[in-house]
Motif scaffolding. Structure first.
Motif, PDB file in Angstrom:
ATOM      1  N   ALA A   1       0.831  -1.174  -0.072  1.00  0.00           N
ATOM      2  CA  ALA A   1       0.231  -0.140  -0.112  1.00  0.00           C
ATOM      3  C   ALA A   1       0.864   1.304   0.004  1.00  0.00           C
ATOM      4  O   ALA A   1       0.668   2.201  -0.652  1.00  0.00           O
ATOM      5  N   VAL A   2       1.831   1.114   1.004  1.00  0.00           N
ATOM      6  CA  VAL A   2       2.756   2.269   0.898  1.00  0.00           C
ATOM      7  C   VAL A   2       3.463   2.441  -0.599  1.00  0.00           C
ATOM      8  O   VAL A   2       3.712   3.543  -0.984  1.00  0.00           O
ATOM      9  N   GLU A   3       4.004   1.473  -1.017  1.00  0.00           N
ATOM     10  CA  GLU A   3       4.660   1.312  -2.581  1.00  0.00           C
ATOM     11  C   GLU A   3       3.541   2.279  -3.458  1.00  0.00           C
ATOM     12  O   GLU A   3       4.127   3.116  -4.201  1.00  0.00           O
ATOM     13  N   GLN A   4       2.235   1.641  -3.420  1.00  0.00           N
ATOM     14  CA  GLN A   4       1.325   2.525  -4.441  1.00  0.00           C
ATOM     15  C   GLN A   4       1.169   4.087  -3.877  1.00  0.00           C
ATOM     16  O   GLN A   4       1.363   4.829  -4.971  1.00  0.00           O
ATOM     17  N   ARG A   5       1.248   4.278  -2.688  1.00  0.00           N
ATOM     18  CA  ARG A   5       1.032   5.520  -2.329  1.00  0.00           C
ATOM     19  C   ARG A   5       2.277   6.388  -2.912  1.00  0.00           C
ATOM     20  O   ARG A   5       1.732   7.740  -3.256  1.00  0.00           O
ATOM     21  N   PHE A   6       3.498   5.989  -2.669  1.00  0.00           N
ATOM     22  CA  PHE A   6       4.441   6.885  -3.377  1.00  0.00           C
ATOM     23  C   PHE A   6       4.965   6.740  -4.738  1.00  0.00           C
ATOM     24  O   PHE A   6       6.185   7.014  -4.877  1.00  0.00           O
ATOM     25  N   ALA A   7       4.205   5.887  -5.484  1.00  0.00           N
ATOM     26  CA  ALA A   7       4.686   5.420  -6.580  1.00  0.00           C
ATOM     27  C   ALA A   7       5.201   6.731  -7.657  1.00  0.00           C
ATOM     28  O   ALA A   7       4.165   7.625  -7.555  1.00  0.00           O
ATOM     29  N   GLY A   8       6.016   6.528  -8.152  1.00  0.00           N
ATOM     30  CA  GLY A   8       6.502   7.769  -9.083  1.00  0.00           C
ATOM     31  C   GLY A   8       7.055   8.978  -8.322  1.00  0.00           C
ATOM     32  O   GLY A   8       7.301   9.991  -8.917  1.00  0.00           O
ATOM     33  N   SER A   9       7.099   9.039  -6.916  1.00  0.00           N
ATOM     34  CA  SER A   9       7.553   9.957  -6.104  1.00  0.00           C
ATOM     35  C   SER A   9       8.682   9.622  -5.136  1.00  0.00           C
ATOM     36  O   SER A   9       8.632   8.346  -4.841  1.00  0.00           O
ATOM     37  N   ASP A  10       9.367  10.691  -4.692  1.00  0.00           N
ATOM     38  CA  ASP A  10      10.352  10.352  -3.488  1.00  0.00           C
ATOM     39  C   ASP A  10       9.430  10.078  -2.251  1.00  0.00           C
ATOM     40  O   ASP A  10       8.497  10.421  -2.165  1.00  0.00           O
ATOM     41  N   VAL A  11      10.172   9.229  -1.381  1.00  0.00           N
ATOM     42  CA  VAL A  11       9.610   8.868  -0.194  1.00  0.00           C
ATOM     43  C   VAL A  11      10.141   9.869   1.067  1.00  0.00           C
ATOM     44  O   VAL A  11      11.419   9.606   1.048  1.00  0.00           O
ATOM     45  N   PRO A  12       9.245  10.587   1.778  1.00  0.00           N
ATOM     46  CA  PRO A  12       9.638  11.300   2.728  1.00  0.00           C
ATOM     47  C   PRO A  12       9.973  10.797   4.008  1.00  0.00           C
ATOM     48  O   PRO A  12       9.438   9.420   3.929  1.00  0.00           O
ATOM     49  N   ALA A  13      10.639  11.157   4.790  1.00  0.00           N
ATOM     50  CA  ALA A  13      10.838  10.480   6.101  1.00  0.00           C
ATOM     51  C   ALA A  13       9.623  10.514   6.861  1.00  0.00           C
ATOM     52  O   ALA A  13       8.856  11.629   6.922  1.00  0.00           O
ATOM     53  N   PRO A  14       8.933   9.398   7.369  1.00  0.00           N
ATOM     54  CA  PRO A  14       7.640   9.274   7.985  1.00  0.00           C
ATOM     55  C   PRO A  14       7.894  10.294   9.255  1.00  0.00           C
ATOM     56  O   PRO A  14       9.039  10.267   9.833  1.00  0.00           O
ATOM     57  N   PRO A  15       6.730  11.011   9.802  1.00  0.00           N
ATOM     58  CA  PRO A  15       7.065  12.022  10.904  1.00  0.00           C
ATOM     59  C   PRO A  15       7.284  11.073  11.974  1.00  0.00           C
ATOM     60  O   PRO A  15       7.949  11.597  13.142  1.00  0.00           O
ATOM     61  N   ASN A  16       7.001   9.846  12.149  1.00  0.00           N
ATOM     62  CA  ASN A  16       7.273   9.026  13.388  1.00  0.00           C
ATOM     63  C   ASN A  16       8.560   8.241  13.363  1.00  0.00           C
ATOM     64  O   ASN A  16       8.882   7.229  13.956  1.00  0.00           O
ATOM     65  N   TRP A  17       9.740   8.642  12.389  1.00  0.00           N
ATOM     66  CA  TRP A  17      10.795   7.894  12.238  1.00  0.00           C
ATOM     67  C   TRP A  17      11.763   9.133  12.283  1.00  0.00           C
ATOM     68  O   TRP A  17      11.808  10.258  11.775  1.00  0.00           O
ATOM     69  N   GLY A  18      13.051   8.637  13.036  1.00  0.00           N
ATOM     70  CA  GLY A  18      13.943   9.686  12.970  1.00  0.00           C
ATOM     71  C   GLY A  18      15.345   9.322  13.820  1.00  0.00           C
ATOM     72  O   GLY A  18      15.151   7.886  14.245  1.00  0.00           O
ATOM     73  N   GLY A  19      16.253  10.172  14.150  1.00  0.00           N
ATOM     74  CA  GLY A  19      17.420   9.897  14.670  1.00  0.00           C
ATOM     75  C   GLY A  19      17.334  10.181  16.041  1.00  0.00           C
ATOM     76  O   GLY A  19      16.599  11.113  16.477  1.00  0.00           O
TER      77      GLY A  19
END
Ligand code: FMN
Length: 216
Positions: free
Chosen positions: A160-178
């Motif tokens: 589902a995520v692959e379809q959502r971002f098909a053809g575009s860059d994948v931004p960093a999820p807001p709940n993911w980080g360093g």
């Protein structure tokens, strides 16, 4: 239990190196740079950047898990994860962590501990942009540390995520980080003969670092 599988019978001597407070680097950072470079250049070391990070929950119970060290400088050591994971919840309750890197073929261990802070968003985003697309998509698809009914549910989420971002860059999820662990103590351990190992500790004392030897 035969001798091969009995841990009590496992006995290796540690003879590869030594560590002397008279010649160690003047800062923990320089010493970590030296040892990290040695580990990274050693073909016997798998994942030189594998680091175990221990956190403590609100009830005072510790947890430890492996993450990948993704950078270090005089501000500390950096790893990336899900900000809604169990470790992230621990860090909200207790923003302090202990970490250990062990390079067994080098007969070396580095331990450190200190307060933990989130990275600046721009730093997280710069790193996220450098990750392979598959890893980027999985970061969106995985509600890390939650119970999932099956692997199929995760694979469906990834699709589902692959379809959502098909053809575009994948931004960093807001709940993911360093996160950055800024050490107050860093200890370098070098295995020696007869278990009389070398331990050199850099300890922050006010504004200055004290270098001292610990008994093995
Ligand atoms: C070699 C290795 C590298 C790993 N690297 C990471 C990492 O960089 N970030 C991460 O969140 N989890 C990483 N993991 C998974 C964690 O060990 C752990 O399963 C996950 O972060 C969930 O931990 P938690 O439930 O305590 O939050 C790695 C596991 C292994 C074995």
């Amino acid at each position: 239990m035969d001798a091969m599988s009995d841990p009590a019978a496992a006995r290796r001597g540690y003879l590869r190196g030594q560590l002397d407070e008279a010649i160690v680097s003047s800062t923990w950072l320089e010493h970590l740079q030296l040892w990290y470079a040695d580990a990274a250049a050693d073909p016997a070391v798998v994942e030189a950047n594998a680091m175990q990070v221990a956190t403590v929950d609100a009830a005072g119970h510790p947890s430890v898990r492996t993450v990948l060290l993704k950078g270090f400088d005089d501000r500390g050591v950096v790893f990336y994860t899900n900000y809604e994971s169990a470790k992230a919840r621990d860090l909200e309750a207790n923003p302090y962590a202990a970490a250990v890197l062990v390079w067994l073929s080098q007969e070396r261990q580095v331990r450190l501990s200190g307060p933990v802070t989130r990275l600046e968003r721009a730093e997280t985003e710069a790193y996220f942009d450098s990750r392979p697309r598959g890893s980027q998509l999985s970061a969106w698809a995985s509600p890390q540390s939650t119970v999932v009914p099956s692997r199929a549910v995760l694979e469906d989420a990834a699709q589902a995520v692959e379809q959502r971002f098909a053809g575009s860059d994948v931004p960093a999820p807001p709940n993911w980080g360093g996160y950055r662990v800024t050490p107050e103590v860093v200890e370098f351990w070098q295995g020696r003969a007869d278990r009389l190992h070398d331990r050199i500790r850099y300890r922050l004392d006010g504004d200055s670092w004290v270098i001292e030897r610990l008994a093995p």
